[in-house]
Design an enzyme around this catalytic site. Structure first.
Site, PDB file in Angstrom:
ATOM      1  N   GLY A   9       0.814  -1.224   0.000  1.00 25.82           N
ATOM      2  CA  GLY A   9       0.000   0.000   0.000  1.00 25.82           C
ATOM      3  C   GLY A   9       0.840   1.264   0.000  1.00 25.82           C
ATOM      4  O   GLY A   9       0.433   2.289   0.539  1.00 25.82           O
ATOM      5  N   GLY A  10       2.022   1.199  -0.613  1.00 21.02           N
ATOM      6  CA  GLY A  10       2.875   2.388  -0.724  1.00 21.02           C
ATOM      7  C   GLY A  10       2.406   3.282  -1.861  1.00 21.02           C
ATOM      8  O   GLY A  10       1.266   3.169  -2.336  1.00 21.02           O
ATOM      9  N   ARG A  32       1.249  -5.028   4.563  1.00 25.47           N
ATOM     10  CA  ARG A  32       1.609  -5.815   5.766  1.00 25.47           C
ATOM     11  C   ARG A  32       1.069  -5.178   7.038  1.00 25.47           C
ATOM     12  O   ARG A  32       0.889  -5.833   8.042  1.00 25.47           O
ATOM     13  CB  ARG A  32       3.123  -6.017   5.835  1.00 25.47           C
ATOM     14  CG  ARG A  32       3.880  -4.727   5.936  1.00 25.47           C
ATOM     15  CD  ARG A  32       5.352  -4.906   5.847  1.00 25.47           C
ATOM     16  NE  ARG A  32       5.951  -3.618   5.504  1.00 25.47           N
ATOM     17  CZ  ARG A  32       7.148  -3.237   5.846  1.00 25.47           C
ATOM     18  NH1 ARG A  32       7.916  -4.054   6.519  1.00 25.47           N
ATOM     19  NH2 ARG A  32       7.621  -2.051   5.489  1.00 25.47           N
ATOM     20  N   LYS A  80      10.956  -2.352  -8.890  1.00 24.64           N
ATOM     21  CA  LYS A  80      12.128  -2.017  -9.717  1.00 24.64           C
ATOM     22  C   LYS A  80      13.386  -2.189  -8.870  1.00 24.64           C
ATOM     23  O   LYS A  80      13.908  -1.217  -8.298  1.00 24.64           O
ATOM     24  CB  LYS A  80      12.007  -0.584 -10.242  1.00 24.64           C
ATOM     25  CG  LYS A  80      10.831  -0.401 -11.222  1.00 24.64           C
ATOM     26  CD  LYS A  80      10.648   1.034 -11.670  1.00 24.64           C
ATOM     27  CE  LYS A  80       9.548   1.139 -12.734  1.00 24.64           C
ATOM     28  NZ  LYS A  80       9.218   2.522 -13.113  1.00 24.64           N
ATOM     29  N   GLY A 108       7.296   1.213 -16.656  1.00 24.04           N
ATOM     30  CA  GLY A 108       7.369   2.308 -17.626  1.00 24.04           C
ATOM     31  C   GLY A 108       7.606   3.616 -16.900  1.00 24.04           C
ATOM     32  O   GLY A 108       7.819   3.639 -15.685  1.00 24.04           O
ATOM     33  N   LYS A 163      17.585   2.167 -14.633  1.00 20.85           N
ATOM     34  CA  LYS A 163      17.537   3.633 -14.795  1.00 20.85           C
ATOM     35  C   LYS A 163      17.618   4.349 -13.451  1.00 20.85           C
ATOM     36  O   LYS A 163      17.984   5.521 -13.400  1.00 20.85           O
ATOM     37  CB  LYS A 163      16.321   4.071 -15.612  1.00 20.85           C
ATOM     38  CG  LYS A 163      14.949   3.718 -15.038  1.00 20.85           C
ATOM     39  CD  LYS A 163      14.441   4.617 -13.931  1.00 20.85           C
ATOM     40  CE  LYS A 163      13.242   4.000 -13.271  1.00 20.85           C
ATOM     41  NZ  LYS A 163      12.809   4.658 -12.035  1.00 20.85           N
ATOM     42  N   ASP A 216      11.540   5.519 -19.271  1.00 25.97           N
ATOM     43  CA  ASP A 216      11.646   5.675 -17.812  1.00 25.97           C
ATOM     44  C   ASP A 216      12.931   6.412 -17.429  1.00 25.97           C
ATOM     45  O   ASP A 216      12.972   7.140 -16.433  1.00 25.97           O
ATOM     46  CB  ASP A 216      11.583   4.289 -17.148  1.00 25.97           C
ATOM     47  CG  ASP A 216      11.041   4.350 -15.728  1.00 25.97           C
ATOM     48  OD1 ASP A 216      10.700   5.456 -15.257  1.00 25.97           O
ATOM     49  OD2 ASP A 216      10.958   3.287 -15.083  1.00 25.97           O
ATOM     50  N   SER A 226      11.105  12.155  -8.646  1.00 26.17           N
ATOM     51  CA  SER A 226      11.818  10.873  -8.493  1.00 26.17           C
ATOM     52  C   SER A 226      12.648  10.883  -7.215  1.00 26.17           C
ATOM     53  O   SER A 226      13.460  11.792  -6.985  1.00 26.17           O
ATOM     54  CB  SER A 226      12.730  10.624  -9.693  1.00 26.17           C
ATOM     55  OG  SER A 226      13.763   9.722  -9.325  1.00 26.17           O
ATOM     56  N   ASN A 228      14.964   8.687  -6.497  1.00 23.82           N
ATOM     57  CA  ASN A 228      16.362   8.398  -6.830  1.00 23.82           C
ATOM     58  C   ASN A 228      17.090   9.657  -7.295  1.00 23.82           C
ATOM     59  O   ASN A 228      18.232   9.908  -6.909  1.00 23.82           O
ATOM     60  CB  ASN A 228      16.414   7.295  -7.887  1.00 23.82           C
ATOM     61  CG  ASN A 228      15.985   5.973  -7.288  1.00 23.82           C
ATOM     62  OD1 ASN A 228      16.687   5.383  -6.486  1.00 23.82           O
ATOM     63  ND2 ASN A 228      14.793   5.512  -7.656  1.00 23.82           N
TER      64      ASN A 228
HETATM   65  N1  LIG Z   1       6.384   5.369  -6.729  1.00 21.07           N
HETATM   66  C1  LIG Z   1       6.548   5.267  -8.027  1.00 21.07           C
HETATM   67  O1  LIG Z   1       6.408   6.250  -8.763  1.00 21.07           O
HETATM   68  C2  LIG Z   1       6.863   3.940  -8.645  1.00 21.07           C
HETATM   69  C3  LIG Z   1       7.437   2.917  -7.907  1.00 21.07           C
HETATM   70  N2  LIG Z   1       7.769   1.730  -8.514  1.00 21.07           N
HETATM   71  C4  LIG Z   1       8.388   0.656  -7.757  1.00 21.07           C
HETATM   72  O2  LIG Z   1       7.418   0.065  -6.917  1.00 21.07           O
HETATM   73  C5  LIG Z   1       8.036  -0.426  -5.715  1.00 21.07           C
HETATM   74  C6  LIG Z   1       7.312   0.169  -4.508  1.00 21.07           C
HETATM   75  O3  LIG Z   1       7.515   1.570  -4.575  1.00 21.07           O
HETATM   76  P1  LIG Z   1       6.649   2.611  -3.745  1.00 21.07           P
HETATM   77  O4  LIG Z   1       5.250   2.147  -3.565  1.00 21.07           O
HETATM   78  O5  LIG Z   1       6.855   3.902  -4.389  1.00 21.07           O
HETATM   79  O6  LIG Z   1       7.425   2.570  -2.348  1.00 21.07           O
HETATM   80  P2  LIG Z   1       6.877   2.951  -0.909  1.00 21.07           P
HETATM   81  O7  LIG Z   1       8.089   3.190  -0.085  1.00 21.07           O
HETATM   82  O8  LIG Z   1       5.849   4.026  -1.000  1.00 21.07           O
HETATM   83  O9  LIG Z   1       6.149   1.618  -0.438  1.00 21.07           O
HETATM   84  C7  LIG Z   1       6.864   0.410  -0.267  1.00 21.07           C
HETATM   85  C8  LIG Z   1       5.887  -0.699  -0.049  1.00 21.07           C
HETATM   86  O10 LIG Z   1       6.610  -1.930   0.148  1.00 21.07           O
HETATM   87  C9  LIG Z   1       6.126  -2.548   1.318  1.00 21.07           C
HETATM   88  N3  LIG Z   1       7.149  -3.355   1.974  1.00 21.07           N
HETATM   89  C10 LIG Z   1       8.418  -3.007   2.271  1.00 21.07           C
HETATM   90  N4  LIG Z   1       9.033  -3.990   2.925  1.00 21.07           N
HETATM   91  C11 LIG Z   1       8.118  -4.999   3.055  1.00 21.07           C
HETATM   92  C12 LIG Z   1       8.125  -6.302   3.640  1.00 21.07           C
HETATM   93  N5  LIG Z   1       9.228  -6.745   4.263  1.00 21.07           N
HETATM   94  N6  LIG Z   1       7.009  -7.054   3.544  1.00 21.07           N
HETATM   95  C13 LIG Z   1       5.909  -6.597   2.920  1.00 21.07           C
HETATM   96  N7  LIG Z   1       5.832  -5.382   2.350  1.00 21.07           N
HETATM   97  C14 LIG Z   1       6.925  -4.602   2.426  1.00 21.07           C
HETATM   98  C15 LIG Z   1       5.696  -1.394   2.217  1.00 21.07           C
HETATM   99  O11 LIG Z   1       4.816  -1.804   3.244  1.00 21.07           O
HETATM  100  C16 LIG Z   1       5.010  -0.489   1.191  1.00 21.07           C
HETATM  101  O12 LIG Z   1       3.704  -0.950   0.934  1.00 21.07           O
HETATM  102  C17 LIG Z   1       9.521  -0.029  -5.794  1.00 21.07           C
HETATM  103  O13 LIG Z   1      10.251  -1.122  -6.260  1.00 21.07           O
HETATM  104  C18 LIG Z   1       9.517   1.104  -6.827  1.00 21.07           C
HETATM  105  O14 LIG Z   1      10.742   1.188  -7.525  1.00 21.07           O
HETATM  106  C19 LIG Z   1       7.504   1.514  -9.826  1.00 21.07           C
HETATM  107  C20 LIG Z   1       6.910   2.480 -10.599  1.00 21.07           C
HETATM  108  C21 LIG Z   1       6.564   3.770 -10.069  1.00 21.07           C
HETATM  109  O1  LIG Z   2      10.122   4.410 -11.241  1.00 23.33           O
HETATM  110  C1  LIG Z   2       9.624   5.494 -11.099  1.00 23.33           C
HETATM  111  C2  LIG Z   2       8.964   6.209 -12.207  1.00 23.33           C
HETATM  112  O2  LIG Z   2       8.816   5.415 -13.340  1.00 23.33           O
HETATM  113  C3  LIG Z   2       9.687   6.176  -9.781  1.00 23.33           C
HETATM  114  O3  LIG Z   2      10.953   6.699  -9.603  1.00 23.33           O
HETATM  115  P1  LIG Z   2      11.555   6.837  -8.127  1.00 23.33           P
HETATM  116  O4  LIG Z   2      11.514   5.474  -7.526  1.00 23.33           O
HETATM  117  O5  LIG Z   2      12.948   7.365  -8.351  1.00 23.33           O
HETATM  118  O6  LIG Z   2      10.689   7.808  -7.386  1.00 23.33           O
END
Ligand SMILES: NC(=O)C1=CN([C@@H]2O[C@H](COP(=O)(O)OP(=O)(O)OC[C@H]3O[C@@H](n4cnc5c(N)ncnc54)[C@H](O)[C@@H]3O)[C@@H](O)[C@H]2O)C=CC1
Ligand SMILES: O=C(CO)COP(=O)(O)O
EC number: 1.1.1.94
Length: 303
Positions: A9-10, A32, A80, A108, A163, A216, A226, A228
Site C-alpha cells: 500500500g505504498g 503488511r 524495480k 514504464g 535507470k 523511464d 523521483s 532516486n
Molecule cells: N512510486 C513510483 O512512482 C513507482 C514505484 N515503482 C516501484 O514500486 C516499488 C514500490 O515503490 P513505492 O510504492 O513507491 O514505495 P513505498 O516506499 O511508498 O512503499 C513500499 C511498499 O513496500 C512494502 N514493503 C516493504 N518492505 C516490506 C516487507 N518486508 N514485507 C511486505 N511489504 C513490504 C511497504 O509496506 C510499502 O507498501 C519499488 O520497487 C519502486 O521502484 C515503480 C513504478 C513507479
Molecule cells: O520508477 C519510477 C517512475 O517510473 C519512480 O521513480 P523513483 O523510484 O525514483 O521515485
C-alpha cells in the site's frame, strides 16, 4: 468482473489500486500493516499485483507460498530492484516460486504522483505468456493510462530497475548545476550502459529503446518527483546519504540496485563506468565533483 489484488500500500501500490478501480475491476489493497486478511484477498483473485519494494519481495513471496494460490492467477510484478543475495530480478524470484503461474512485468515512465493527479501516462505489460500480458493490458488501459505489451519481461524489468542508478547520477548533475550539455551526455551514455548489462543478463537490446527503458530513463532523470533523482541531488548539495534517506521516508531503490549491479558487473566483467562512479559516491569513496572528473578523464574511445 475482474478481481484485482494489490500487495503493498505504498505510493505505487495505491496508485495502481486507483487505476484498476477506474477501469471497473474489483480491487483489494493489502499491505503488511493493514487488517485485511491476505488469504481472503488471494482466494479467487484473477490478478495479484506485487507492488512492494525490493526488500519486501522475499517475505511477500513466502506469505503467498503458505497460501493456496490458483495456477490460473496472473502475478504482476512492478518492483524495480535487484535481490542482493541472488542478484535476481523480482520477476525471476516470482517465477521460481510459482512456476505454474503466468508472470507479467508492468513497468514504464510512471511517477506515481503524476498518475494520482490523473495526468496521462503510458507503460508496458511484458510476459513470456503474451495472453497474460494482454489481459493485464485490458485491465489497466484507460483514457489516462495507455498500456503496451511485449514478450521481453526481463528487458522491461531491467530498464525500470537500472535507470534508477542513472537517476541518482542525473540528480548529481543537476545539483552541481553542470548544465544541459552535461545532462544530455550523461543520459545518452547511460542507455548503452543499460543495454550492455541487460543483454548480458539475457534481455533484448531493442526493449531498452522503449517506454520501460529510454522512456523511464527520461522521466526519472528529469523529475524532482523521483526519489532516486533526489538522492543524487541531495548528495551534490553536500547532504549525507543517511540524511537524504531519512528525509525521503520512502523507497529509493537505486541505492541497493547500484550495489548489486556493481557486484554483477565485477562477477561478469561488464563495463559500467557511470554506475561505478555512482557506486563510489554512494559508498563515500569520492565526492560528487571527483565522480564527474573521473568520467571526463576516462581513456578516450570511439562512440
Ligand atoms: N512510486 C513510483 O512512482 C513507482 C514505484 N515503482 C516501484 O514500486 C516499488 C514500490 O515503490 P513505492 O510504492 O513507491 O514505495 P513505498 O516506499 O511508498 O512503499 C513500499 C511498499 O513496500 C512494502 N514493503 C516493504 N518492505 C516490506 C516487507 N518486508 N514485507 C511486505 N511489504 C513490504 C511497504 O509496506 C510499502 O507498501 C519499488 O520497487 C519502486 O521502484 C515503480 C513504478 C513507479
Ligand atoms: O520508477 C519510477 C517512475 O517510473 C519512480 O521513480 P523513483 O523510484 O525514483 O521515485
Amino acid at each position: 468482473m475482474t478481481i484485482l489484488t494489490i500487495l503493498g500500500g505504498g505510493a505505487w501500490g495505491s496508485a495502481l489500486a486507483n487505476l484498476g478501480g477506474k477501469k471497473g475491476s474489483r480491487v483489494n489493497l493489502w499491505s503488511r500493516s493493514s487488517s485485511v486478511n491476505l488469504e481472503s484477498v488471494i482466494t479467487g483473485a484473477d490478478v495479484v499485483v506485487s507492488a512492494v519494494s525490493m526488500k519486501g519481495v522475499g517475505a511477500t513471496v513466502d506469505r503467498l507460498l503458505a497460501l493456496e494460490l490458483s495456477p490460473s492467477t496472473i502475478i504482476v510484478t512492478v518492483t524495480k530492484g535487484l535481490d542482493p543475495a541472488s542478484t535476481r530480478t523480482p520477476s525471476q524470484i516470482w517465477q521460481n516460486a510459482f512456476p505454474n503461474n503466468s508472470i507479467v512485468v508492468l513497468s514504464g515512465p510512471n511517477l506515481s504522483e503524476e498518475i494520482q493527479q490523473g495526468l496521462p501516462a503510458a507503460t508496458v505489460a511484458a510476459s513470456l505468456d503474451l495472453a497474460a500480458a494482454k489481459q493485464v493490458q485490458n485491465i489497466y488501459s484507460s483514457d489516462i493510462f495507455r498500456v503496451y505489451v511485449n514478450e521481453d519481461p526481463l528487458g522491461t524489468e531491467l530498464g525500470g530497475t537500472l535507470k534508477n542508478v542513472f537517476a541518482i547520477a542525473a540528480g548529481v548533475c543537476d545539483g552541481l548545476q553542470l548544465g544541459t550539455n552535461a545532462k544530455s551526455a550523461l543520459l545518452t551514455r547511460a542507455l548503452p550502459e543499460m543495454i550492455r548489462v541487460g543483454v548480458r543478463l539475457g534481455a533484448r537490446a531493442e526493449t531498452f529503446y522503449g517506454l520501460s527503458g529510454l522512456g523511464d530513463l527520461l522521466a526519472t532523470c528529469n523529475s524532482p518527483l523521483s526519489r532516486n533523482y533526489r538522492v543524487g541531488f541531495g548528495l551534490a548539495k553536500g547532504k549525507s546519504l543517511e540524511q537524504i534517506l531519512q528525509e525521503l521516508q520512502s523507497t529509493a531503490e537505486g541505492v541497493n540496485t547500484t550495489n548489486v549491479l556493481i557486484d554483477l558487473a565485477n562477477q561478469r566483467g561488464i563495463e559500467v563506468p557511470v554506475s561505478r562512479q555512482v557506486y563510489r559516491l554512494l559508498n563515500g569513496e569520492i565526492t560528487p565533483e571527483q565522480a564527474v572528473l573521473s568520467l571526463m578523464e576516462r581513456t578516450l574511445k570511439p562512440e
